[in-house]
Scaffold this motif. Structure first.
Motif, PDB file in Angstrom:
ATOM      1  N   THR A 138       0.828  -1.208   0.000  1.00 39.30           N
ATOM      2  CA  THR A 138       0.000   0.000   0.000  1.00 39.30           C
ATOM      3  C   THR A 138       0.859   1.255   0.000  1.00 39.30           C
ATOM      4  OG1 THR A 138      -1.744  -1.177   1.207  1.00 39.30           O
ATOM      5  CG2 THR A 138      -1.835   1.223   1.210  1.00 39.30           C
ATOM      6  N   TYR A 139       1.907   1.228   0.800  1.00 39.15           N
ATOM      7  CA  TYR A 139       2.815   2.383   0.879  1.00 39.15           C
ATOM      8  C   TYR A 139       3.472   2.647  -0.467  1.00 39.15           C
ATOM      9  CZ  TYR A 139       7.115   4.946   1.705  1.00 39.15           C
ATOM     10  OH  TYR A 139       8.149   5.846   1.620  1.00 39.15           O
ATOM     11  N   TYR A 140       3.991   1.592  -1.105  1.00 38.90           N
ATOM     12  CA  TYR A 140       4.628   1.756  -2.415  1.00 38.90           C
ATOM     13  C   TYR A 140       3.632   2.297  -3.445  1.00 38.90           C
ATOM     14  CZ  TYR A 140       9.026  -0.681  -1.344  1.00 38.90           C
ATOM     15  OH  TYR A 140      10.244  -1.033  -0.855  1.00 38.90           O
ATOM     16  N   LEU A 141       2.428   1.754  -3.425  1.00 42.45           N
ATOM     17  CA  LEU A 141       1.422   2.162  -4.404  1.00 42.45           C
ATOM     18  C   LEU A 141       1.036   3.622  -4.218  1.00 42.45           C
ATOM     19  CD1 LEU A 141      -0.484   1.376  -6.686  1.00 42.45           C
ATOM     20  CD2 LEU A 141      -2.151   0.635  -4.964  1.00 42.45           C
ATOM     21  N   ILE A 142       0.778   4.018  -2.976  1.00 43.89           N
ATOM     22  CA  ILE A 142       0.394   5.406  -2.705  1.00 43.89           C
ATOM     23  C   ILE A 142       1.531   6.359  -3.061  1.00 43.89           C
ATOM     24  CG2 ILE A 142      -0.181   7.051  -0.879  1.00 43.89           C
ATOM     25  CD1 ILE A 142      -1.737   4.838   0.513  1.00 43.89           C
ATOM     26  N   SER A 143       2.760   5.975  -2.714  1.00 43.48           N
ATOM     27  CA  SER A 143       3.921   6.822  -3.025  1.00 43.48           C
ATOM     28  C   SER A 143       4.063   7.016  -4.527  1.00 43.48           C
ATOM     29  CB  SER A 143       5.198   6.196  -2.461  1.00 43.48           C
ATOM     30  OG  SER A 143       5.144   6.118  -1.053  1.00 43.48           O
ATOM     31  N   TRP A 144       3.855   5.927  -5.273  1.00 43.12           N
ATOM     32  CA  TRP A 144       3.970   5.999  -6.724  1.00 43.12           C
ATOM     33  C   TRP A 144       2.901   6.904  -7.321  1.00 43.12           C
ATOM     34  CZ3 TRP A 144       0.675   3.445 -10.503  1.00 43.12           C
ATOM     35  CH2 TRP A 144       1.129   3.591 -11.808  1.00 43.12           C
ATOM     36  N   ILE A 145       1.656   6.777  -6.841  1.00 41.80           N
ATOM     37  CA  ILE A 145       0.553   7.589  -7.362  1.00 41.80           C
ATOM     38  C   ILE A 145       0.767   9.064  -7.050  1.00 41.80           C
ATOM     39  CG2 ILE A 145      -1.913   8.077  -7.149  1.00 41.80           C
ATOM     40  CD1 ILE A 145      -2.370   5.089  -6.718  1.00 41.80           C
TER      41      ILE A 145
END
Length: 257
Positions: free
Chosen positions: A168-175
């Motif tokens: 979730t952290y990686y995904l949110i950071s990427w977005i």
């Protein structure tokens, strides 16, 4: 689905209740002609086959990179196709005998490309990352085999929750980084970033125990033969994730010199 830092993958690594029930339904209905049952040796053999395919494919983009060719299209394309194949396999485990080799082939293009990029920036980093991944795998396998680490339901819950949090952290950071000038805290070579990488590597390593446990349980439950490919594919996903995280961690140390 499952997650890694660059090309997220998660749930295909485990024989989820959904996957198991689907496999049992297919096996009981005899929809496909798999009369044999899942075995540990069969799963090990399948894992070895996938590993060889991945290494062979990785050599293609590696060779391209060091011969001045553009590797971005095959590397990114391989990552995307590999991701799609994992998703399909998560819902259709009976197709794993076809999807798993395809995953290894396309993911290898991605691994070869990203490895070449890191190697060009930090010579010697790839062999160190491969060694660290292999040692981690062997240590975890030994700890599991001799029951030094036991995979309990609480253990599974903690590891899965931590893996989902990382994903979730990686995904949110990427977005977020797509829309604003934002550098996630895990980027760079700060002590905080290094600490995060070490934490992620630990969680990735703990996922190996879940893979070992699910493969063992699949053998005990006498799952159909195609689940050997499913289990091998899941294990490869975890190893790819672990390898990439080691590359990232070692590059952070190297950039501080």
């Amino acid at each position: 689905m499952a997650f890694n830092s660059k090309n997220p993958f998660l749930s295909n690594k485990r024989f989820s209740s959904n996957a198991v029930s689907r496999a049992e339904e297919v096996h009981e209905a005899k929809i496909i002609d798999y009369n044999q049952e899942m075995t540990l040796s069969g799963t090990i053999n399948k894992t070895a086959i996938l590993f060889l395919i991945l290494c062979g494919s990785a050599m293609v983009t590696w060779w391209m990179a060091f011969n001045g060719m553009n590797i971005m299209i095959p590397a990114i394309g391989g990552a995307i196709v590999g991701f799609v194949l994992v998703l399909i396999s998560a819902f259709k485990p009976n197709l794993s005998p076809y999807l798993a080799p395809g995953y290894a082939l396309f993911e290898g293009l991605f691994i070869g490309g990203i490895s070449a990029i890191f190697e060009a920036m930090y010579p010697g980093i790839v062999i160190n990352a491969v060694g660290a991944t292999l040692v981690t795998f062997l240590v975890c396998l030994g700890l599991y085999k001799f029951r030094i680490v036991k995979v309990t339901e609480q253990f599974k819950s903690v590891v899965i929750a931590a893996t989902l949090a990382i994903a979730t952290y990686y995904l949110i950071s990427w977005i977020v980084s797509m829309f604003i000038n934002y550098q996630p805290v895990h980027h760079g070579n700060s002590m905080m970033s290094i600490g995060i990488s070490i934490f992620v590597i630990v969680i990735a390593a703990l996922n190996l125990f879940l893979d070992f446990d699910q493969i063992e349980k699949g053998v005990e439950q006498r799952m159909p033969k195609f689940m050997e490919w499913y289990g091998a594919m899941g294990l490869m996903v975890t190893l790819v994730w672990l390898y990439i995280e080691f590359l990232r961690l070692l590059s952070k140390f190297a950039s501080r010199d």
